[in-house]
Design a protein around this motif. Structure first.
Motif, mmCIF file in Angstrom:
data_model
loop_
_atom_site.group_PDB
_atom_site.id
_atom_site.type_symbol
_atom_site.label_atom_id
_atom_site.label_comp_id
_atom_site.label_asym_id
_atom_site.label_seq_id
_atom_site.Cartn_x
_atom_site.Cartn_y
_atom_site.Cartn_z
ATOM 1 N N MET A 1 0.761 -1.239 -0.077
ATOM 2 C CA MET A 1 0.074 0.015 0.054
ATOM 3 C C MET A 1 0.861 1.220 -0.007
ATOM 4 N N THR A 2 0.363 2.295 -0.721
ATOM 5 C CA THR A 2 1.307 3.423 -0.717
ATOM 6 C C THR A 2 1.253 4.188 0.428
ATOM 7 N N GLY A 3 2.507 4.771 0.783
ATOM 8 C CA GLY A 3 2.848 5.507 2.066
ATOM 9 C C GLY A 3 1.725 6.779 2.120
ATOM 10 N N ILE A 4 1.496 7.233 3.212
ATOM 11 C CA ILE A 4 0.968 8.584 3.188
ATOM 12 C C ILE A 4 1.644 9.601 4.046
ATOM 13 N N ASN A 5 1.426 10.819 3.676
ATOM 14 C CA ASN A 5 2.263 11.861 4.481
ATOM 15 C C ASN A 5 2.133 11.943 6.145
ATOM 16 N N GLU A 6 2.818 11.349 6.782
ATOM 17 C CA GLU A 6 2.439 11.180 8.293
ATOM 18 C C GLU A 6 2.448 12.269 8.839
ATOM 19 N N TYR A 8 0.623 14.598 8.586
ATOM 20 C CA TYR A 8 -0.790 15.201 8.807
ATOM 21 C C TYR A 8 -1.451 14.724 9.969
ATOM 22 N N LEU A 9 -0.734 13.355 10.480
ATOM 23 C CA LEU A 9 -1.189 12.689 11.799
ATOM 24 C C LEU A 9 -1.000 13.695 12.875
ATOM 25 N N MET A 141 1.796 20.255 8.108
ATOM 26 C CA MET A 141 1.641 19.526 7.021
ATOM 27 C C MET A 141 2.974 19.131 6.279
ATOM 28 N N GLU B 117 0.767 16.129 -2.225
ATOM 29 C CA GLU B 117 1.328 16.534 -0.753
ATOM 30 C C GLU B 117 0.790 15.267 0.319
ATOM 31 N N ILE B 118 -0.256 14.508 -0.055
ATOM 32 C CA ILE B 118 -0.764 13.616 1.003
ATOM 33 C C ILE B 118 -0.008 12.506 0.853
ATOM 34 N N PHE B 119 0.858 12.182 0.086
ATOM 35 C CA PHE B 119 1.751 10.896 -0.002
ATOM 36 C C PHE B 119 3.050 11.154 0.739
ATOM 37 N N ALA B 120 3.608 9.962 1.062
ATOM 38 C CA ALA B 120 4.754 9.987 1.838
ATOM 39 C C ALA B 120 5.903 10.508 0.559
ATOM 40 N N ASP B 178 4.765 3.383 -6.502
ATOM 41 C CA ASP B 178 3.501 3.372 -5.470
ATOM 42 C C ASP B 178 2.546 4.319 -5.840
ATOM 43 N N GLY B 209 0.073 -2.977 -4.942
ATOM 44 C CA GLY B 209 -0.116 -2.014 -3.786
ATOM 45 C C GLY B 209 0.433 -0.739 -4.451
ATOM 46 N N LYS B 270 -1.015 3.789 3.775
ATOM 47 C CA LYS B 270 -0.583 3.129 5.136
ATOM 48 C C LYS B 270 0.639 4.024 5.612
ATOM 49 N N PHE B 279 -7.345 8.159 1.984
ATOM 50 C CA PHE B 279 -6.688 9.164 1.312
ATOM 51 C C PHE B 279 -7.856 10.380 1.246
ATOM 52 N N LEU B 282 -7.535 12.467 4.236
ATOM 53 C CA LEU B 282 -6.347 13.276 4.019
ATOM 54 C C LEU B 282 -6.498 14.496 3.103
#
Lengths: 408, 408
Positions: A1-6, A8-9, A141, B117-120, B178, B209, B270, B279, B282
């Motif tokens: 699964m694609t990584g997110i921009n953490e 934001y958490l 962000m 921006e919302i991706f790692a 990704d 993925g 993830k 997503f 986010l």
């Protein structure tokens, strides 16, 4: 699964205004008979002035005929608008700005949020506390901060508290700060900066190699002729500052969307290797890569703001809101509240009753008076125990709200 | 001095279209008598349809009266528009989309540029070569790539060449990717993806993925009823794709600015720790923090696109452009050019004459025929030796341009 921009958490529960929206909606649903008065979000209520409407009606018609149709416009904005902005907002006040230093956009929220992209990721930001949340959240962000502490303060941000103790005039940062966000007239406290104080800020930035992001979205509400409307009225400011301006509050464009950002060519940053680079050229690249200009119709509406008739009409609207501000200030004073701001700004900053916490006071005011304001703590921990009321309501609502508050 | 985002320095000389603008301007200044025909930038030329103009005129008037005035709208867009989008673009094609899965914006260029921006930061992107430059440049700016090589290919991007050898149908990436950017009907090659091919892409993304960013800004130009207009017509696509749509080309909104992005709630990313995050949530946070909604007037114009009369009007416009495409395709064929695209898309992709390089052919066409096109190499190294012509011109200009080209 694609990584997110953490990053934001790391953000706190929700952007302030959506959270207010949720609480008001829940209350309204359980109390369908309640007549809720909204003095929370700083949204204007007067209709667009006739000159602006006429200009947009004409522009929309133009778009419908082959001769008048406009496709992609210049990303930076049309010359017809940029020239008016320069002439009215800068030349008349003795400030020289070139056409390629003005970037027209669809909102200051977008500009304030996007601008951080052109800075180094390890550049340190300094913000006043309380502050407009967009400055902070967009840096979180981007990964320019660490986690928030229990008070909601993020690691690696320099906070400059504005409290009663310093008369809401923040002190200069004691730590190194590369980027200093300033907003005058201030949202949320309604305070302004004197020419002397702004001069000190410019000197501080020069001495410390910082740049100032100056948000003057509320400049048209300044009544005192001695208060600067633009930071560029201060000699040397072009080497250390950029300025955000908006038609949202000045001309009722919150739902029409037009703003501009002024970046002088003198304003420079540097690479790690020490090479100097103009922020104007970086932003120009950003603006033309990620943005495609503001609607032609909207820009024609914004141009009409600067016509003699447009100016007369918007000045009347501003006077109406400033009379609201006076009523709120004086009405709250009579009800025993300690109030700040509201003389050169459309916001009134008050101390909550009986030492209540800001959100507690929010719920109290909503439930007991059906009045919606904005909790001070939503702007930062130093805003805890304060509350913001906006002067943008309808006159009859302002009067009713004050009557209800005085009865509490 | 404040540090800059040094990723910007990795970008090649200039964004493609401003560079074309500069060359055309220079030529026009030295040849003031030249009648230049612009078939370069994909900008529409027909005026806005009457239904759209009428809706915007009415909306502008509404904004001028107290009952009809609209301040801040929902950041995600008004329900009146989102409902029409869902009904017309999805429900009618058997796709179920919820209101909170649609985000109205001021342009697909902005959406395509901002979405990364919302991706790692270490997520790897894959793009077709040639490709719309915004996908690549915005990832360079974010720091997701290394430097460009001599061919203009950036390190750490997976390129999927689309060439005559594979009939402009790129192969699946062989390395881990990704995020896969796909655009159908394609800009710049004008090619489309069959249902079978899109199904393979969805399966590939599931198996590996990856997620697919599907740009279908040109879907309204598809003539063949067997070609999917939306990736969500493929079963399971909602778990692996988001989709970009625009009114720019469909309804002539290049200067009016309205688009939308559909992010299904099923689409997840993830964290490094393995936690799954939607997503949609986010992007919702991003959209409400850095954006303030599209002009009410514009959204009313966009709504009118979906009225029966509006649909009839824009279909006529699309037919006009597709007739241009036919003329260009056939005219170039007669002049001895090898051409691709232009049957389900408003772009014609041609091989340059005599093996010229793309920019060489650009200068040649500008100087010898006063016709402006887009150099294929501006879309990536695999575009070298190709050239894009747009079908968005005026009929008489298209005819003159072809006459001039045939005489060369």
């Amino acid at each position: 699964m694609t990584g997110i921009n953490e990053n934001y958490l790391k953000l706190k529960a929700g952007y302030l205004f959506p959270e207010i929206g949720r609480r008001v909606k829940a209350y309204a649903e359980s109390n369908p008979q309640a007549k809720i008065i909204r003095l929370g979000i700083g949204d204007v209520t007067l209709p667009l002035a006739p000159s602006i409407v006429n200009a947009m009606v004409e522009a929309a018609k133009e778009m419908g005929n082959p001769q008048g149709f406009h496709g992609y416009g210049p990303e930076q904005g049309y010359s017809f608008l940029i020239q008016k902005i320069i002439e009215h907002d800068y030349t008349k006040r003795g400030v020289k700005i070139d056409e390629d230093e003005v970037f027209v956009s669809d909102g200051s929220k977008c500009d304030c949020g996007n601008i951080q992209e052109i800075f180094a990721l390890d550049a340190k930001i300094a913000v006043v506390d309380p502050v407009y949340p967009v400055y902070v959240d967009t840096n979180v962000m981007a990964g320019r901060t660490g986690e928030a502490d229990a008070n909601g303060r993020y690691q690696n941000i320099v906070y400059m508290p504005a409290t009663e103790a310093n008369q809401f005039e923040p002190e200069f940062p004691k730590e190194k700060a590369d980027i200093i966000y300033l907003c005058y007239p201030n949202n949320p406290t309604g305070m302004v900066a004197s020419k002397a104080r702004l001069t000190e800020w410019v000197e501080f930035a020069k001495k410390n190699g910082s740049i100032i992001l100056f948000d003057s979205a509320y400049e048209s509400f300044i009544q005192d002729p001695n208060i600067p409307k633009s930071i560029f009225e201060i000699p040397g400011a072009k080497e250390v500052a950029m300025e955000f301006r908006s038609f949202s509050k000045t001309a009722g464009f919150t739902g029409t969307r037009c703003a501009y950002l002024v970046i002088p060519k003198e304003l420079k940053g540097k690479t790690k290797a020490g090479e100097s680079v103009s922020f104007n050229s970086l932003w120009s690249r950003r603006h033309s890569t990620k943005f495609n200009g503001v609607s032609y119709i909207t820009q024609k509406g914004a141009e009409a703001v600067f016509s003699p008739q447009g100016q007369m009409e918007i000045k009347e609207q501003i006077a109406y809101y400033m009379e609201n501000a006076r009523l709120i200030r004086e009405g709250l004073g009579k009800a025993g509240y300690t109030v700040f701001g509201g003389t050169n700004a459309p916001y009134i900053w008050l101390k909550t009753a009986k030492g209540m916490k800001s959100w507690e006071f929010f719920d109290h005011l909503l439930q007991s008076a059906q009045v919606v304001g904005t909790p001070g703590s939503g702007f930062g921990p130093a805003g805890e125990g304060y509350f913001r009321l906006s002067a943008f309501g309808k006159r009859e609502d302002v009067i009713s709200a004050l009557e209800r508050i005085q009865k509490l």
